[in-house]
Scaffold this motif. Structure first.
Motif, mmCIF file in Angstrom:
data_model
loop_
_atom_site.group_PDB
_atom_site.id
_atom_site.type_symbol
_atom_site.label_atom_id
_atom_site.label_comp_id
_atom_site.label_asym_id
_atom_site.label_seq_id
_atom_site.Cartn_x
_atom_site.Cartn_y
_atom_site.Cartn_z
ATOM 1 N N GLY A 181 26.065 109.919 -42.089
ATOM 2 C CA GLY A 181 27.420 110.989 -42.201
ATOM 3 C C GLY A 181 28.091 110.991 -40.728
ATOM 4 O O GLY A 181 28.573 110.071 -40.289
ATOM 5 N N SER A 182 28.113 112.087 -40.259
ATOM 6 C CA SER A 182 28.645 112.450 -38.966
ATOM 7 C C SER A 182 27.606 112.336 -37.867
ATOM 8 O O SER A 182 27.957 112.793 -36.495
ATOM 9 N N ASP A 183 26.278 111.999 -38.229
ATOM 10 C CA ASP A 183 25.308 111.860 -36.916
ATOM 11 C C ASP A 183 24.972 110.378 -36.698
ATOM 12 O O ASP A 183 24.987 109.489 -37.542
ATOM 13 N N VAL A 184 25.220 110.167 -35.275
ATOM 14 C CA VAL A 184 24.735 108.937 -34.845
ATOM 15 C C VAL A 184 23.779 109.075 -33.914
ATOM 16 O O VAL A 184 23.591 109.859 -32.772
ATOM 17 N N THR A 185 22.667 108.300 -34.395
ATOM 18 C CA THR A 185 21.340 108.357 -33.473
ATOM 19 C C THR A 185 21.266 107.142 -32.586
ATOM 20 O O THR A 185 21.282 106.168 -32.921
ATOM 21 N N VAL A 186 21.232 107.417 -31.099
ATOM 22 C CA VAL A 186 21.142 106.308 -29.962
ATOM 23 C C VAL A 186 19.883 106.644 -29.497
ATOM 24 O O VAL A 186 19.158 107.504 -29.280
ATOM 25 N N GLN A 187 19.488 105.459 -29.240
ATOM 26 C CA GLN A 187 18.018 105.198 -28.464
ATOM 27 C C GLN A 187 18.189 104.403 -27.193
ATOM 28 O O GLN A 187 18.905 103.269 -27.156
ATOM 29 N N ALA A 188 17.935 105.165 -26.203
ATOM 30 C CA ALA A 188 18.042 104.397 -24.701
ATOM 31 C C ALA A 188 16.931 103.522 -24.507
ATOM 32 O O ALA A 188 15.870 103.550 -25.235
ATOM 33 N N VAL A 189 16.823 102.758 -23.487
ATOM 34 C CA VAL A 189 15.873 101.736 -23.434
ATOM 35 C C VAL A 189 14.548 102.383 -22.978
ATOM 36 O O VAL A 189 13.613 101.638 -23.132
ATOM 37 N N ASP A 190 14.465 103.492 -22.659
ATOM 38 C CA ASP A 190 13.311 104.149 -22.316
ATOM 39 C C ASP A 190 12.725 104.682 -23.629
ATOM 40 O O ASP A 190 11.683 105.431 -23.260
ATOM 41 N N GLY A 191 13.251 104.694 -24.524
ATOM 42 C CA GLY A 191 12.723 105.285 -26.140
ATOM 43 C C GLY A 191 13.350 106.601 -26.378
ATOM 44 O O GLY A 191 13.235 107.086 -27.224
ATOM 45 N N THR A 192 13.829 107.234 -25.397
ATOM 46 C CA THR A 192 14.729 108.499 -25.563
ATOM 47 C C THR A 192 15.595 108.367 -26.623
ATOM 48 O O THR A 192 16.586 107.232 -26.691
ATOM 49 N N THR A 193 15.462 109.315 -27.601
ATOM 50 C CA THR A 193 16.542 109.292 -28.688
ATOM 51 C C THR A 193 17.161 110.465 -28.837
ATOM 52 O O THR A 193 16.531 111.613 -29.117
ATOM 53 N N TRP A 194 18.452 110.695 -28.972
ATOM 54 C CA TRP A 194 19.406 111.644 -29.320
ATOM 55 C C TRP A 194 20.293 111.358 -30.437
ATOM 56 O O TRP A 194 20.739 110.195 -30.751
ATOM 57 N N THR A 195 20.501 112.448 -31.115
ATOM 58 C CA THR A 195 21.407 112.440 -32.367
ATOM 59 C C THR A 195 22.607 113.142 -31.818
ATOM 60 O O THR A 195 22.823 114.139 -31.320
ATOM 61 N N TRP A 196 23.651 112.234 -31.851
ATOM 62 C CA TRP A 196 25.142 112.649 -31.347
ATOM 63 C C TRP A 196 25.970 113.008 -32.586
ATOM 64 O O TRP A 196 25.702 112.189 -33.611
#
Length: 181
Positions: A104-119
């Motif tokens: 939908g309108s959620d984009v989940t991004v994972q950084a190289v260190d494993g941190t995952t935020w949903t934008w």
């Protein structure tokens, strides 16, 4: 807002503007806050020139006037800045990583260190690819991106998503041999 927070704030606020407008913002043409944020950058260029480094001074000034280059200089994989404005405190966040999923309108991004935020894609989200504004429908799993925007009540509002070009040499995965080969 000063320093990195002002740089990120100005870039996010000018994301939908043509690059010349973003550059003017960072040159101090649109507000006292961004002009104040630009002063250390200009002062650095003056010190470089005085120290006998005119080429480095010119490069520093070029970066001062290029919004995207200044945000890239923030470095880091992900982070948040909280600063005080006339209307209260404001928190901005950014993350560099790979799109893990889109729902939908959620984009989940994972950084190289494993941190995952949903934008969350909001009404004024700007998606850019190769310097051009594109529709959010071009976002896809596996793309390298820079995402940034305000944090509102714990929600990461994506105001800007920059799609990084695919790394050279990265093509489709090799096909597996057919059964019996």
């Amino acid at each position: 807002a000063t320093g990195e927070a002002a740089q990120l704030n100005a870039l996010l606020n000018s994301a939908s503007s043509p690059s010349s407008a973003a550059t003017a913002t960072f040159a101090g043409a649109s507000s006292a806050a961004t002009a104040g944020a630009n002063q250390p950058c200009v002062a650095r260029a003056v010190r470089l020139r005085a120290a006998g480094h005119p080429f480095a001074a010119r490069y520093a000034l070029r970066l001062c006037r290029n919004a995207l280059a200044r945000v890239r200089l923030l470095g880091g994989i992900h982070g948040q800045f909280t600063f005080k404005t006339e209307s209260g405190y404001k928190t901005l966040a950014y993350e560099r990583g790979v799109i893990e999923s889109i729902s939908g309108s959620d984009v989940t991004v994972q950084a190289v260190d494993g941190t995952t935020w949903t934008w969350v894609l909001v009404g004024n989200t700007v998606v850019r690819q190769d310097g051009q504004q594109v529709a959010s429908s071009v976002l896809a799993d596996g793309q390298q991106v820079f995402a940034g925007g305000p944090v509102v009540s714990g929600i990461y509002d994506a105001r800007l998503i920059l799609i990084r070009p695919a790394a050279s040499g990265s093509s489709a995965p090799p096909s597996t041999p057919a059964a019996g080969s």
